[in-house]
Design an enzyme around this catalytic site. Structure first.
Site, mmCIF file in Angstrom:
data_model
loop_
_atom_site.group_PDB
_atom_site.id
_atom_site.type_symbol
_atom_site.label_atom_id
_atom_site.label_comp_id
_atom_site.label_asym_id
_atom_site.label_seq_id
_atom_site.Cartn_x
_atom_site.Cartn_y
_atom_site.Cartn_z
ATOM 1 N N ASP A 107 0.124 0.343 2.762
ATOM 2 C CA ASP A 107 0.841 0.926 3.885
ATOM 3 C C ASP A 107 0.948 -0.110 5.014
ATOM 4 O O ASP A 107 1.496 -1.177 4.814
ATOM 5 C CB ASP A 107 0.113 2.218 4.303
ATOM 6 C CG ASP A 107 0.849 3.045 5.322
ATOM 7 O OD1 ASP A 107 1.755 3.805 4.917
ATOM 8 O OD2 ASP A 107 0.532 2.949 6.521
ATOM 9 N N HIS A 272 0.151 9.132 -1.913
ATOM 10 C CA HIS A 272 0.275 7.892 -1.148
ATOM 11 C C HIS A 272 -1.055 7.151 -1.053
ATOM 12 O O HIS A 272 -1.089 5.919 -1.107
ATOM 13 C CB HIS A 272 0.797 8.227 0.254
ATOM 14 C CG HIS A 272 0.909 7.054 1.174
ATOM 15 N ND1 HIS A 272 1.713 5.966 0.904
ATOM 16 C CD2 HIS A 272 0.323 6.810 2.386
ATOM 17 C CE1 HIS A 272 1.627 5.098 1.899
ATOM 18 N NE2 HIS A 272 0.790 5.586 2.804
#
Length: 292
Positions: A107, A272
């Site tokens: 990320d 995620h």
């Protein structure tokens, strides 16, 4: 007692004038630095780090502006540029005695890793980016109602003031929303880790917003310069992503290949937060990258 990565030693290391990072270090062998994402800290790597520490020196910092690392006030739009944050990581590794190292980021940390690979190609031996697109491609890929899934990018891109006020008014609801929405397996982030993430994020609203704001400004400019110059990532690159590319209408592998000629792109069955939801798979993929 605050959670830690079991078996790792903790340090504060100066990386720039007046800026120190909190870092966990464990294991022995060739070095790999692991960079966390949003809204997390170095703790997101706790499973992968202990696995890799069996035969590598594993370095897990909190990025500037996050966790227990220093959080300087934004001054000129570059304080939280990925170029500045990447320079922190190279300085950190150097302070620990490593002029060259493998680098993996998730990320936000993946954007820092990407910039480190472009700005410091001699230092980065292998590069892994988890569940992200390069900044320039991310903005180009977002369009229409599909872009609503990334509303936070647009919120935190706004001028200083309103985003910080809105988020600070209910930080646990804001940051917790993403911890819930982006996790396929809620048990992957147990209560003590979730509490640590929320506590760290509450204390870092201005710096987290500044990090995101930079990605709508100076980071785009830096990517555009590299793209125009034909600069590529020179080292072996692994990209691990959910299959959200097809859902949002773009080819993630093709976008990454334009930046990384020596690319292995893999889809991961996970939410995620894949280093927490599928740590065995992620550790295996990083070991494969380190062998390239």
């Amino acid at each position: 007692m605050a959670p830690v990565i079991s078996g790792f030693d903790y340090h504060r290391i100066s990386v720039a004038d007046g800026i120190s990072l909190n870092v966990a270090v464990g294991g022995a062998g060739s070095p790999i630095v692991l960079l966390h994402g949003f809204p997390q800290t170095h703790l997101m790597w706790r499973h992968v780090a202990t696995d890799l520490a069996a035969d590598h020196t594993v370095i897990c910092p909190d990025l500037r502006g996050y966790g227990a690392s220093d959080k300087p006030a934004e001054t000129d739009g570059t304080t939280y540029s990925k170029r500045t944050m990447a320079a922190d990581i190279v300085a950190l590794a150097g302070a620990l005695g490593h002029d060259q190292f493998a680098l993996a980021g998730h990320d936000r940390g993946a954007l820092v890793a990407f910039r480190a690979g472009l700005d410091h190609p001699g230092a980065i031996t292998q590069l892994a980016c988890l569940d992200v697109l390069p900044t320039l491609d991310m903005w180009d890929a977002m369009h229409g109602v599909q872009a609503s899934v990334a509303f936070h990018l647009y919120l935190m891109a706004q001028p200083p003031g309103l985003p910080e006020q809105l988020i600070a008014a209910s930080p646990d609801a804001f940051f917790g929303y993403f911890l819930d929405l982006w996790t396929n397996d809620p048990s992957a982030i147990p209560a003590d880790i979730r509490a640590a993430y929320l506590e760290a994020s509450r204390a870092a609203v201005p710096s987290i917003v500044a990090d995101y704001r930079a990605s709508a400004g100076i980071d785009v400019q830096h990517d555009q310069v590299n793209l125009a110059a034909g600069n590529h990532l020179r080292m072996p690159v692994a990209v691990l992503q959910q299959d959200w590319g097809s859902a949002l209408g773009f080819d993630g592998a093709a976008l990454w290949r334009a930046w990384a000629p020596d690319l292995e792109h893999t889809l991961v069955t996970s939410g995620h937060f894949m280093a927490e939801e599928a740590p065995t798979d992620i550790a295996k993929a990083l070991r494969h990258l380190l062998s390239r």
